[in-house]
Design an enzyme around this catalytic site. Structure first.
Site, short mmCIF file in Angstrom:
data_model
loop_
_atom_site.label_atom_id
_atom_site.label_comp_id
_atom_site.label_asym_id
_atom_site.label_seq_id
_atom_site.Cartn_x
_atom_site.Cartn_y
_atom_site.Cartn_z
N ASP A 33 0.93 -1.20 -0.10
CA ASP A 33 -0.01 0.05 0.06
C ASP A 33 0.73 1.20 -0.03
O ASP A 33 1.93 1.51 0.65
CB ASP A 33 -0.90 0.08 1.40
CG ASP A 33 -2.12 0.88 1.25
OD1 ASP A 33 -3.36 0.64 0.89
OD2 ASP A 33 -1.92 2.26 1.01
N ILE A 34 0.65 2.37 -0.84
CA ILE A 34 1.39 3.59 -0.99
C ILE A 34 1.30 4.30 0.33
O ILE A 34 2.23 5.03 0.78
CB ILE A 34 0.83 4.20 -2.29
CG1 ILE A 34 1.91 4.96 -2.96
CG2 ILE A 34 -0.43 4.81 -1.92
CD1 ILE A 34 1.59 5.68 -4.15
N GLU A 99 -12.11 3.36 -1.43
CA GLU A 99 -12.08 4.42 -2.25
C GLU A 99 -11.60 4.02 -3.82
O GLU A 99 -11.77 4.84 -4.55
CB GLU A 99 -10.43 4.83 -1.63
CG GLU A 99 -10.72 5.89 -0.29
CD GLU A 99 -9.63 6.27 0.21
OE1 GLU A 99 -8.19 6.04 -0.30
OE2 GLU A 99 -9.64 6.68 1.35
N HIS A 104 -10.37 -5.38 -3.54
CA HIS A 104 -8.88 -5.73 -2.77
C HIS A 104 -8.93 -5.94 -1.24
O HIS A 104 -9.76 -5.52 -0.70
CB HIS A 104 -8.11 -4.27 -3.10
CG HIS A 104 -8.88 -3.08 -2.57
ND1 HIS A 104 -9.38 -2.23 -3.43
CD2 HIS A 104 -8.69 -2.52 -1.47
CE1 HIS A 104 -9.77 -1.26 -2.57
NE2 HIS A 104 -9.28 -1.34 -1.33
P1 AMP Z 1 -9.81 1.22 0.06
O1 AMP Z 1 -10.03 2.62 0.88
O2 AMP Z 1 -10.09 0.01 0.84
O3 AMP Z 1 -10.25 1.43 -1.24
O4 AMP Z 1 -8.11 1.42 -0.22
C1 AMP Z 1 -7.35 1.88 -0.99
C2 AMP Z 1 -5.98 1.67 -0.87
O5 AMP Z 1 -5.24 1.87 -1.91
C3 AMP Z 1 -5.58 2.81 -0.06
O6 AMP Z 1 -5.07 2.33 1.57
C4 AMP Z 1 -4.48 3.59 -0.52
O7 AMP Z 1 -3.21 3.89 0.28
C5 AMP Z 1 -4.05 2.48 -1.65
N1 AMP Z 1 -3.47 2.88 -2.91
C6 AMP Z 1 -4.05 4.14 -3.72
N2 AMP Z 1 -3.36 4.24 -4.64
C7 AMP Z 1 -2.27 3.42 -4.59
C8 AMP Z 1 -1.21 3.04 -5.40
N3 AMP Z 1 -0.77 3.59 -6.52
N4 AMP Z 1 -0.39 2.15 -4.89
C9 AMP Z 1 -0.57 1.22 -3.93
N5 AMP Z 1 -1.52 1.84 -2.89
C10 AMP Z 1 -2.54 2.47 -3.29
#
Ligand code: AMP
Length: 120
Positions: A33-34, A99, A104
């Protein structure tokens, strides 16, 4: 809800955007996760186009579901998460705080993770 092919995880799957890859097979891709919320914070996504857990559990084949869940376990073991314990999270939809609209599973580990849900 229709699948948005321009969501960020679709771009990662296509290789349009880089990721810190942990594991990849025919059914799943796992990467860090970023914006990590714990010392270990990985994401595991299915290769198929599923918006959420709801979509995945209703429409994915038995093979996809089995192999995806096995992949989540494999990633957790690869990260040594089972040693001290870990948490899996699958946010879905608005109330779930999702988000990115590509299903995932978050794998969180490396510290005591506290309450399961934030206080209202
Ligand atoms: P969710 O709120 O469950 O949809 O989680 C989305 C997750 O994706 C969040 O924890 C973000 O930090 C992560 N995220 C968003 N963009 C990226 C990216 N380019 N690479 C890795 N993780 C990401």
């Amino acid at each position: 809800m229709t699948y948005d092919r321009n969501n960020i995880f679709a771009k990662i799957l296509r290789g349009d955007i880089p990721c810190k890859k942990i594991l990849e097979n025919d059914y799943a891709l796992a990467f860090y996760d970023i914006n990590p919320q714990a010392p270990t914070h990985a994401l595991v996504i299915p290769k198929g186009e599923y918006v959420s857990f709801d979509d995945f559990s209703a429409k994915a084949s038995n093979e996809e579901i089995t192999m995806f869940i096995r992949s989540v376990g494999e990633v957790a073991r690869q990260l040594n998460a089972p040693m001290d314990g870990f948490r899996l999270i699958a946010n879905a939809g608005l109330n779930g705080g999702q988000e990115v609209p590509h299903f995932h599973i978050h794998i969180l580990a490396g510290r005591r993770l506290g309450r399961m849900v934030a206080a209202a």
